[in-house]
Design a protein around this motif. Structure first.
Motif, PDB file in Angstrom:
ATOM      1  N   THR A   5       0.847  -1.199   0.000  1.00 51.02           N
ATOM      2  CA  THR A   5       0.000   0.000   0.000  1.00 51.02           C
ATOM      3  C   THR A   5       0.882   1.249   0.000  1.00 51.02           C
ATOM      4  N   SER A   7      -0.508   4.446   0.864  1.00 55.59           N
ATOM      5  CA  SER A   7      -1.139   5.503   1.653  1.00 55.59           C
ATOM      6  C   SER A   7      -1.927   4.858   2.782  1.00 55.59           C
ATOM      7  N   THR A  11      -4.205   1.255   2.997  1.00 56.63           N
ATOM      8  CA  THR A  11      -4.098   0.285   4.092  1.00 56.63           C
ATOM      9  C   THR A  11      -5.467   0.056   4.736  1.00 56.63           C
ATOM     10  N   GLY A  35       4.826   2.301  14.358  1.00 57.65           N
ATOM     11  CA  GLY A  35       4.491   3.098  13.195  1.00 57.65           C
ATOM     12  C   GLY A  35       4.282   2.318  11.915  1.00 57.65           C
ATOM     13  N   ALA A  36       4.235   0.999  12.017  1.00 67.74           N
ATOM     14  CA  ALA A  36       4.059   0.182  10.809  1.00 67.74           C
ATOM     15  C   ALA A  36       2.654   0.337  10.226  1.00 67.74           C
ATOM     16  N   GLY A  37       1.697   0.657  11.072  1.00 64.54           N
ATOM     17  CA  GLY A  37       0.331   0.848  10.582  1.00 64.54           C
ATOM     18  C   GLY A  37      -0.699  -0.075  11.228  1.00 64.54           C
ATOM     19  N   LYS A  38      -0.366  -0.643  12.366  1.00 65.63           N
ATOM     20  CA  LYS A  38      -1.280  -1.582  13.030  1.00 65.63           C
ATOM     21  C   LYS A  38      -2.587  -0.908  13.445  1.00 65.63           C
ATOM     22  N   THR A  39      -2.459   0.312  13.982  1.00 66.22           N
ATOM     23  CA  THR A  39      -3.678   1.020  14.397  1.00 66.22           C
ATOM     24  C   THR A  39      -4.471   1.474  13.175  1.00 66.22           C
ATOM     25  N   GLN A  40      -3.777   1.906  12.125  1.00 66.98           N
ATOM     26  CA  GLN A  40      -4.482   2.270  10.888  1.00 66.98           C
ATOM     27  C   GLN A  40      -5.231   1.066  10.321  1.00 66.98           C
ATOM     28  N   GLU A 106      -2.532  -5.675  18.780  1.00 65.92           N
ATOM     29  CA  GLU A 106      -1.248  -5.104  18.377  1.00 65.92           C
ATOM     30  C   GLU A 106      -0.160  -5.685  19.281  1.00 65.92           C
ATOM     31  N   TRP A 107       1.037  -5.869  18.748  1.00 67.82           N
ATOM     32  CA  TRP A 107       2.163  -6.470  19.464  1.00 67.82           C
ATOM     33  C   TRP A 107       1.810  -7.851  20.026  1.00 67.82           C
ATOM     34  N   PRO A 129       8.527   5.802   3.979  1.00 67.91           N
ATOM     35  CA  PRO A 129       7.577   6.524   4.840  1.00 67.91           C
ATOM     36  C   PRO A 129       6.100   6.294   4.488  1.00 67.91           C
ATOM     37  N   GLN A 130       5.787   6.165   3.192  1.00 64.90           N
ATOM     38  CA  GLN A 130       4.387   6.010   2.801  1.00 64.90           C
ATOM     39  C   GLN A 130       4.020   4.596   2.340  1.00 64.90           C
ATOM     40  N   ARG A 132       3.856   0.418   2.652  1.00 60.23           N
ATOM     41  CA  ARG A 132       3.830  -0.724   3.564  1.00 60.23           C
ATOM     42  C   ARG A 132       3.601  -2.020   2.794  1.00 60.23           C
TER      43      ARG A 132
HETATM   44  N1  LIG Z   1       0.716   3.042   3.585  1.00 62.73           N
HETATM   45  C1  LIG Z   1       0.531   3.348   4.870  1.00 62.73           C
HETATM   46  N2  LIG Z   1      -0.236   2.540   5.654  1.00 62.73           N
HETATM   47  C2  LIG Z   1      -0.405   2.807   6.957  1.00 62.73           C
HETATM   48  N3  LIG Z   1       0.132   3.859   7.607  1.00 62.73           N
HETATM   49  C3  LIG Z   1       0.902   4.691   6.883  1.00 62.73           C
HETATM   50  C4  LIG Z   1       1.115   4.489   5.500  1.00 62.73           C
HETATM   51  N4  LIG Z   1       1.921   5.479   5.049  1.00 62.73           N
HETATM   52  C5  LIG Z   1       2.181   6.256   6.089  1.00 62.73           C
HETATM   53  N5  LIG Z   1       1.576   5.811   7.196  1.00 62.73           N
HETATM   54  C6  LIG Z   1       1.698   6.449   8.523  1.00 62.73           C
HETATM   55  O1  LIG Z   1       2.295   5.509   9.408  1.00 62.73           O
HETATM   56  C7  LIG Z   1       1.771   5.689  10.703  1.00 62.73           C
HETATM   57  C8  LIG Z   1       1.147   4.388  11.194  1.00 62.73           C
HETATM   58  O2  LIG Z   1       0.755   4.614  12.514  1.00 62.73           O
HETATM   59  P1  LIG Z   1       0.010   3.523  13.388  1.00 62.73           P
HETATM   60  O3  LIG Z   1      -0.367   4.214  14.642  1.00 62.73           O
HETATM   61  O4  LIG Z   1      -1.046   2.838  12.613  1.00 62.73           O
HETATM   62  O5  LIG Z   1       1.211   2.497  13.674  1.00 62.73           O
HETATM   63  P2  LIG Z   1       1.242   1.292  14.707  1.00 62.73           P
HETATM   64  O6  LIG Z   1       1.809   0.124  13.967  1.00 62.73           O
HETATM   65  O7  LIG Z   1      -0.094   1.127  15.336  1.00 62.73           O
HETATM   66  O8  LIG Z   1       2.323   1.782  15.757  1.00 62.73           O
HETATM   67  P3  LIG Z   1       2.448   1.486  17.327  1.00 62.73           P
HETATM   68  O9  LIG Z   1       3.279   0.239  17.472  1.00 62.73           O
HETATM   69  O10 LIG Z   1       3.163   2.685  17.860  1.00 62.73           O
HETATM   70  O11 LIG Z   1       1.072   1.315  17.901  1.00 62.73           O
HETATM   71  C9  LIG Z   1       0.755   6.812  10.652  1.00 62.73           C
HETATM   72  O12 LIG Z   1       1.389   7.995  11.029  1.00 62.73           O
HETATM   73  C10 LIG Z   1       0.385   6.851   9.170  1.00 62.73           C
HETATM   74  O13 LIG Z   1      -0.004   8.141   8.739  1.00 62.73           O
END
Ligand SMILES: Nc1ncnc2c1ncn2[C@@H]1O[C@H](COP(=O)(O)OP(=O)(O)OP(=O)(O)O)[C@@H](O)[C@H]1O
Ligand SMILES: [Mg+2]
Length: 141
Positions: A5, A7, A11, A35-40, A106-107, A129-130, A132
């Motif tokens: 993905t 964006s 995701t 920051g991998a995107g688990k919450t997203q 998560e985790w 950065p964008q 995944r």
């Molecule tokens: N393709 C993408 N998919 C998901 N998130 C992205 C993408 N590109 C950039 N991001 C950014 O990555 C970050 C993902 O944050 P998120 O809180 O989902 O991570 P996390 O895995 O839950 O981290 P944590 O372990 O801290 O809970 C956000 O800031 C989001 O804007």
């Protein structure tokens, strides 16, 4: 299944597609670094079930958030600050698994011993950065 993905929206859409087939009782283990995107991804699951994504926030400090999507309840857990399986036991993890909702963790590696064998493992990897790479692995046993 593996997808890439580019964006947050992509995701979320991938997660929503996965959730569209949920009937209750699913356990989703979200692997990936900070920051991998688990919450997203969790937001996408809630969206796919018809719920309000604005309700979704990181449960890191509270361990558990519950979202009522209309279709199914989503139990969103974060094991990042968990010291051991006892902490998850204390919040009633075993009971949550019996609620016929959707359990998202998560985790999950922090509570490996408590994870049911029948689950969906999602691995999120940051390529840039964008970008995944997301792999979804449904284990039946
Ligand atoms: N393709 C993408 N998919 C998901 N998130 C992205 C993408 N590109 C950039 N991001 C950014 O990555 C970050 C993902 O944050 P998120 O809180 O989902 O991570 P996390 O895995 O839950 O981290 P944590 O372990 O801290 O809970 C956000 O800031 C989001 O804007
Ligand atoms: Mg998170």
């Amino acid at each position: 299944m593996t997808i890439v993905t580019h964006s947050v929206a992509e995701t979320e859409a991938a997660a929503a597609r996965l959730a569209a087939s949920f009937r209750g009782g699913e356990v989703v283990a979200l692997h990936g670094e900070l920051g991998a995107g688990k919450t997203q991804f969790t937001r996408g699951i809630v969206k796919g079930l018809g719920g309000d994504v604005h309700a979704v926030s990181s449960p890191t400090f509270v361990l558990l958030n519950v979202y009522d999507t209309g279709r199914l309840k989503v139990f969103h857990l974060d094991a990042y600050r968990v010291h051991g399986a006892e902490d998850f036991d204390a919040i009633g993890f075993a009971e949550l698994l019996e609620q016929k909702g959707v359990v998202v963790i998560e985790w999950p590696s922090r509570v490996e011993s408590l994870l049911p064998p029948r689950r969906i493992d999602v691995k999120l990897q940051t390529l840039s950065p964008q970008v995944r790479r997301i792999s979804v692995d449904e284990r039946t046993a």
